[in-house]
Motif scaffolding. Structure first.
Motif, PDB file in Angstrom:
ATOM      1  N   ALA A 107     -32.979   8.829 -31.000  1.00  0.00           N
ATOM      2  CA  ALA A 107     -32.280  10.045 -30.583  1.00  0.00           C
ATOM      3  C   ALA A 107     -31.981   9.962 -29.092  1.00  0.00           C
ATOM      4  O   ALA A 107     -32.795   9.463 -28.309  1.00  0.00           O
ATOM      5  N   VAL A 108     -30.794  10.442 -28.717  1.00  0.00           N
ATOM      6  CA  VAL A 108     -30.387  10.513 -27.317  1.00  0.00           C
ATOM      7  C   VAL A 108     -29.920  11.934 -27.065  1.00  0.00           C
ATOM      8  O   VAL A 108     -29.028  12.434 -27.763  1.00  0.00           O
ATOM      9  N   VAL A 109     -30.519  12.608 -26.078  1.00  0.00           N
ATOM     10  CA  VAL A 109     -30.218  14.018 -25.828  1.00  0.00           C
ATOM     11  C   VAL A 109     -29.834  14.227 -24.371  1.00  0.00           C
ATOM     12  O   VAL A 109     -30.355  13.550 -23.469  1.00  0.00           O
ATOM     13  N   ASP A 110     -28.890  15.138 -24.139  1.00  0.00           N
ATOM     14  CA  ASP A 110     -28.509  15.585 -22.794  1.00  0.00           C
ATOM     15  C   ASP A 110     -28.862  17.062 -22.658  1.00  0.00           C
ATOM     16  O   ASP A 110     -28.729  17.822 -23.625  1.00  0.00           O
ATOM     17  N   VAL A 111     -29.252  17.478 -21.455  1.00  0.00           N
ATOM     18  CA  VAL A 111     -29.431  18.905 -21.173  1.00  0.00           C
ATOM     19  C   VAL A 111     -29.121  19.131 -19.701  1.00  0.00           C
ATOM     20  O   VAL A 111     -29.476  18.321 -18.842  1.00  0.00           O
ATOM     21  N   SER A 112     -28.435  20.238 -19.404  1.00  0.00           N
ATOM     22  CA  SER A 112     -27.959  20.513 -18.051  1.00  0.00           C
ATOM     23  C   SER A 112     -29.099  20.734 -17.062  1.00  0.00           C
ATOM     24  O   SER A 112     -30.147  21.272 -17.410  1.00  0.00           O
ATOM     25  N   LEU A 113     -28.826  20.329 -15.810  1.00  0.00           N
ATOM     26  CA  LEU A 113     -29.760  20.533 -14.695  1.00  0.00           C
ATOM     27  C   LEU A 113     -29.051  21.294 -13.575  1.00  0.00           C
ATOM     28  O   LEU A 113     -29.187  20.975 -12.405  1.00  0.00           O
ATOM     29  N   ASP A 114     -28.281  22.293 -13.927  1.00  0.00           N
ATOM     30  CA  ASP A 114     -27.402  22.929 -12.949  1.00  0.00           C
ATOM     31  C   ASP A 114     -28.146  23.653 -11.833  1.00  0.00           C
ATOM     32  O   ASP A 114     -27.578  23.923 -10.782  1.00  0.00           O
ATOM     33  N   ASN A 115     -29.428  24.001 -12.053  1.00  0.00           N
ATOM     34  CA  ASN A 115     -30.162  24.678 -10.980  1.00  0.00           C
ATOM     35  C   ASN A 115     -30.457  23.744  -9.808  1.00  0.00           C
ATOM     36  O   ASN A 115     -30.808  24.193  -8.727  1.00  0.00           O
ATOM     37  N   LEU A 116     -30.297  22.434 -10.021  1.00  0.00           N
ATOM     38  CA  LEU A 116     -30.606  21.471  -8.958  1.00  0.00           C
ATOM     39  C   LEU A 116     -29.394  21.159  -8.090  1.00  0.00           C
ATOM     40  O   LEU A 116     -29.503  20.407  -7.130  1.00  0.00           O
TER      41      LEU A 116
END
Length: 615
Positions: A278-287
């Motif tokens: 499995a390959v997953v992406d998730v946003s890190l917009d707070n950084l």
């Protein structure tokens, strides 16, 4: 004797019953006085809901995995592990709201069409203090992806026409209370899931997804730019299991009328106990330092299962929250249908590219291929040159923040966008001032018919002004997919004017269930002969032009290409022309007018030809 025996038995049962009652009271008193090891509060079973109990167990399991992964990351980063508390099972008072940040468009960066701009490079990698939180977020995202890919109703509900499934937002919030915080005001949720079997082994697929260069090449029609900012872990045991990468990417539709979607995210790869990758992406917009965000990537990615004979089963989940108010009206239905950015688009592209790669690696030349290709090396070189041409076209036709499009005003040119760039010291492109022009419009004809018309060399003279009415002859043909429209061709235009030299054109046409392209570029005869003999294609100068054909999203099935009776088409026409061979020269208004007339005449010819065919 019988009465005495029964009396003795009753006495024994009464004694045993009293003993059990006493033990029960003792256990109940112990439970009522028990305290939670995490918070010190009472945890009487009667006071703990099933959901809370389940979340505590899940927290313990995730904590174990985070500790393990953090130790691995610390080994590669060379920093000590910092323990971050997991989000408590109850609704947190300060949720992990990562919803800030955006690639803001900056003037002065639009001269470069290709590669990552200074804007992308200006985004720094995460700080040391952020890394443990990133790992924790990625581990939770992996868990969510796995469940999202496998769960059915009530999380995924059948659509009205029964052809797809739709995410229940209420059920999603109940099922996944943790995450990146609530949906920002004014944003729209886009969620989709798609499954397909592709002709590539699971290890190669994982390598493509975890190598940013391969990933952006395979998905060049969707990914306009991408960079890996920092690798937190390369994985263990010589593969990508446990690998973490902090990345930036810009996702596109091949038209200047649809704003791109920029994302700053962590990508995590894991092999599960059953062998599934499995390959997953998730946003890190707070950084990110920027105060605005237009797209947030909730856990999205794919599960990859090994299949016999080198095939893989891929289940893709796309889940984003987006402000899509900048989308042009003619593209709104396509974007809403999910065919522009959704899971179906990703899977269809992957399936098509796997076919193309399988064809490129084939050792036997099919008997259906004709023309001047006489060697396997020449075939590979021509396919490689065509691949670079397609990537170059896709990178220069969207509304990327790396571009500065100018809308031309005047009669018949209201929707034509133009931009310029200087080409210097690039062996793959001719030196000088290059003018690009693009326009998008709707046609009342199914996408498949538009695709077949534009790719056919016999109908080329009906729309191609630069061929000057000459006869077009196919000199070489390489099939690279099951559909007959998937091929690379070398065309020769035999000019009607004997004083003009004959012109060679390299063309690739490709189609899948969500999009089609016809992309071509004039090529030098000497350079093409070198390629056909197996020479390095990287030094052949190309300026690609062509067409992107998308369904308009109006039909019940989303206007899928291949359904002859389905809806209309959204056609993007794009040209690149060398207007001056001196890079320091200034662009003249005459050059702009010439390109504007060229694109306007091409559009008029296509509309006229399609209207006649439709009639």
């Amino acid at each position: 004797m019988k009465t005495q025996h029964e009396r003795h038995e009753n006495t024994q049962l009464r004694t045993e019953n009293e003993k059990l009652r006493t033990e029960n009271l003792r256990y109940r008193e112990a439970l009522s006085n028990a305290s939670c090891p995490n918070c010190g509060g009472p945890t009487a079973i009667g006071e703990m809901s099933f959901d809370e109990h389940h979340l505590r167990l899940e927290n313990a399991r995730l904590r174990e995995e985070i500790d393990r992964i953090s130790a691995i990351a610390a080994k590669y980063v060379g920093k000590p592990v910092v323990n971050y508390p997991l989000i408590p099972p109850q609704v947190p008072t300060r949720p992990l709201d990562l919803g800030v940040g955006n690639f803001g468009a900056q003037p002065g960066l639009g001269g470069e069409m290709f590669g990552a701009s200074d804007l992308l490079r200006s985004i720094n990698g995460p700080t040391e203090a952020d890394k443990p939180m990133i790992i924790e977020l990625a581990v939770a995202a992996m868990e969510e992806l796995f469940r999202m890919a496998q769960m059915g109703e009530p999380l995924w509900l059948p659509s009205l026409d029964g052809t797809t499934t739709e995410l229940s937002e209420d059920e999603y919030i109940r099922s996944f209370p943790r995450g990146i915080g609530p949906k920002p005001a004014g944003f729209k949720c886009e969620a989709s899931r798609e499954t397909a079997v592709v002709i590539m082994n699971h290890i190669s697929l994982v390598e493509i997804l975890m190598d940013v260069n391969q990933w952006s090449t395979v998905f060049s029609g969707i990914v306009s730019r991408a960079m890996t900012l920092e690798v937190l872990s390369t994985g263990v045991a010589g593969n990508y299991n446990g690998a973490f990468q902090v990345m930036t990417a810009e996702f596109q539709v091949p038209s200047p009328l649809v704003p791109t979607r920029e994302s700053y995210f962590v990508r995590y790869c894991k092999q599960h106990a059953d062998g599934t990758w499995a390959v997953v992406d998730v946003s890190l917009d707070n950084l990110r330092p920027s105060p605005v965000v237009r797209c947030r990537r909730r856990p999205s990615g794919c599960l990859i299962q090994e299949m016999p004979n080198g095939y893989s089963k891929v289940t893709w989940v796309e889940h984003v929250e987006v402000d899509d108010r900048g989308v042009h009206n003619i593209y709104k239905q396509l974007v809403n249908s999910g065919l522009a950015f959704g899971a179906k688009r990703w899977v269809a592209t992957l399936d098509r590219q796997c076919e193309r790669l399988a064809s490129a690696m084939a050792t036997n030349i099919p008997t259906g291929e004709v023309g001047v290709i006489t060697s396997q090396e020449g075939r590979k070189s021509m396919l490689k040159l065509a691949e670079r041409m397609v990537i170059s076209f896709c990178a220069g036709v969207s509304a990327s923040t790396a571009h500065t499009w100018t809308t031309l005003s005047g009669s018949g040119a209201d929707d034509v966008r133009v931009m310029t760039r200087k080409s210097v010291d690039d062996p793959g492109r001719p030196p000088g001032i290059v003018l690009s022009a693009a326009t998008s419009f709707w046609l009342p004809v199914p996408p498949k018919r538009v695709f077949d018309f534009l790719r056919d060399e016999n109908s080329r003279s009906e729309w191609d002004i630069l061929s000057n009415g000459g006869v077009v002859q196919e000199m070489a043909h390489i099939a690279n997919g099951q559909d007959t429209g998937n091929c690379v061709s070398l065309l020769r235009v035999n000019s009607a004017n004997s004083s003009q030299s004959n012109m060679l054109i390299l063309q690739e046409s490709c189609t899948d269930s969500t999009a089609s392209f016809v992309i071509y570029a004039p090529v030098d005869v000497v350079a093409m002969n070198m390629v056909l003999n197996g020479g390095d294609p990287d030094y052949v100068a190309l300026l690609p032009s062509g067409f992107a054909i998308l369904p308009d999203g109006t039909t019940a099935h989303g206007g899928v290409i291949g359904e002859v009776g389905s809806g209309g088409s959204l056609l993007t026409v794009a040209f690149q022309i060398l207007v001056d061979s001196v890079p320091t020269a200034k662009l003249s208004l005459g050059s702009v007018a010439t390109v504007n007339n060229l694109i306007a005449c091409t559009v008029d010819r296509i509309k006229a030809a399609v209207s006649c065919e439709n009639a």
